[in-house]
Design an enzyme around this catalytic site. Structure first.
Site, PDB file in Angstrom:
ATOM      1  N   ASN A   1       0.837  -1.197   0.000  1.00  0.00           N
ATOM      2  CA  ASN A   1       0.000   0.000   0.000  1.00  0.00           C
ATOM      3  C   ASN A   1       0.872   1.247   0.000  1.00  0.00           C
ATOM      4  O   ASN A   1       1.935   1.299   0.621  1.00  0.00           O
ATOM      5  CB  ASN A   1      -1.019   0.005   1.143  1.00  0.00           C
ATOM      6  CG  ASN A   1      -0.438  -0.264   2.510  1.00  0.00           C
ATOM      7  OD1 ASN A   1       0.552  -0.954   2.651  1.00  0.00           O
ATOM      8  ND2 ASN A   1      -1.060   0.290   3.530  1.00  0.00           N
TER       9      ASN A   1
ATOM     10  N   GLU B   1      -2.979  -4.635  -3.150  1.00  0.00           N
ATOM     11  CA  GLU B   1      -3.495  -5.538  -4.190  1.00  0.00           C
ATOM     12  C   GLU B   1      -3.558  -4.830  -5.536  1.00  0.00           C
ATOM     13  O   GLU B   1      -3.261  -5.408  -6.586  1.00  0.00           O
ATOM     14  CB  GLU B   1      -4.912  -6.015  -3.834  1.00  0.00           C
ATOM     15  CG  GLU B   1      -5.000  -6.815  -2.560  1.00  0.00           C
ATOM     16  CD  GLU B   1      -5.276  -5.955  -1.328  1.00  0.00           C
ATOM     17  OE1 GLU B   1      -4.694  -4.860  -1.209  1.00  0.00           O
ATOM     18  OE2 GLU B   1      -6.066  -6.399  -0.486  1.00  0.00           O
TER      19      GLU B   1
HETATM   20  N1  THU Z   1      -5.218  -1.519   2.455  1.00  0.00           N
HETATM   21  C1  THU Z   1      -4.666  -2.337   1.534  1.00  0.00           C
HETATM   22  O1  THU Z   1      -3.523  -2.127   1.102  1.00  0.00           O
HETATM   23  N2  THU Z   1      -5.390  -3.380   1.078  1.00  0.00           N
HETATM   24  C2  THU Z   1      -6.663  -3.670   1.480  1.00  0.00           C
HETATM   25  O2  THU Z   1      -7.294  -4.554   0.926  1.00  0.00           O
HETATM   26  C3  THU Z   1      -7.248  -2.941   2.607  1.00  0.00           C
HETATM   27  C4  THU Z   1      -6.556  -1.679   2.981  1.00  0.00           C
HETATM   28  C5  THU Z   1      -4.443  -0.377   2.946  1.00  0.00           C
HETATM   29  C6  THU Z   1      -4.969   0.949   2.495  1.00  0.00           C
HETATM   30  C7  THU Z   1      -4.459   1.863   3.591  1.00  0.00           C
HETATM   31  O3  THU Z   1      -3.139   2.263   3.268  1.00  0.00           O
HETATM   32  C8  THU Z   1      -4.409   0.994   4.815  1.00  0.00           C
HETATM   33  O4  THU Z   1      -4.459  -0.344   4.352  1.00  0.00           O
HETATM   34  C9  THU Z   1      -5.535   1.227   5.781  1.00  0.00           C
HETATM   35  O5  THU Z   1      -6.766   1.158   5.165  1.00  0.00           O
END
Ligand code: THU
Length: 139
Positions: A44, A57
Site C-alpha cells: 500500500n 493488491e
Molecule cells: N489496504 C490495503 O492495502 N489493502 C486492502 O485490501 C485494505 C486496505 C491499505 C490501504 C491503507 O493504506 C491501509 O491499508 C488502511 O486502510
C-alpha cells in the site's frame, strides 16, 4: 495448475515491508501470480491527501497488467491482523476485471491463513461481460 503458495506467501510478507503507510500505520503486502508464472508484488502507498491512497493488491495488479499479463492464478495478501485482512471492496472490483474467480489467501507473519476466492468475496458482480452483453443487446 496447482499453485505453490509458499513462495507467494513469502513474497507478500516481504512486499509488506515496503509499504508506505505513515498515516494508518497499517502495512499490507500482496503477491499476484500470472498463469505463465510471473510474480508481481505490491504494497500500500498512502498519500497526505488520504483518498489517493492505493492498496497493495491494486499496486500488484496494475504492475502485472502494465507488464502485459492478463491471466492470473493466485493472490496472497499479507497484513498483521488476526485473522488476516481480506481485500477491500475497491480491490475486489479491480481484480474482478481480469480474474473473476481468483484463488486468494490472506496471511499474516504468525502463519494464520484465510483461503477464499474472488467470486466468494464479490458474488453477483458487475464486469466486462455485462458491458459486452449490453453492446450486443437488441433494443
Ligand atoms: N489496504 C490495503 O492495502 N489493502 C486492502 O485490501 C485494505 C486496505 C491499505 C490501504 C491503507 O493504506 C491501509 O491499508 C488502511 O486502510
Amino acid at each position: 495448475m496447482a499453485v505453490d503458495w509458499t513462495p507467494l506467501i513469502q513474497a507478500a510478507l516481504g512486499a509488506r515491508q515496503g509499504a508506505y503507510a505513515p498515516y494508518s500505520k497499517f502495512l499490507v503486502g500482496a503477491a499476484l501470480l500470472s498463469d505463465d508464472d510471473d510474480l508481481y508484488t505490491g504494497c500500500n502507498v498512502e498519500n497526505a491527501s488520504y483518498g489517493l491512497t492505493v492498496c497493495a493488491e491494486r499496486v500488484a495488479f496494475f504492475r502485472a497488467v502494465a507488464s502485459g499479463d492478463r491471466h492470473f492464478v493466485a493472490l496472497v495478501v499479507a497484513s498483521d491482523t488476526s485473522p488476516p485482512a481480506l481485500p477491500c471492496g475497491a480491490c475486489r472490483q479491480v481484480l474482478r476485471e481480469l480474474a473473476p474467480d481468483l484463488p486468494i489467501r490472506a496471511v499474516n507473519a504468525s502463519g494464520d491463513c484465510v483461503e477464499t476466492t474472488l467470486s466468494r468475496l464479490l458474488p453477483d458482480s458487475f464486469g466486462p461481460d455485462t458491458l459486452i452483453a449490453s453492446h450486443t443487446a437488441t433494443v
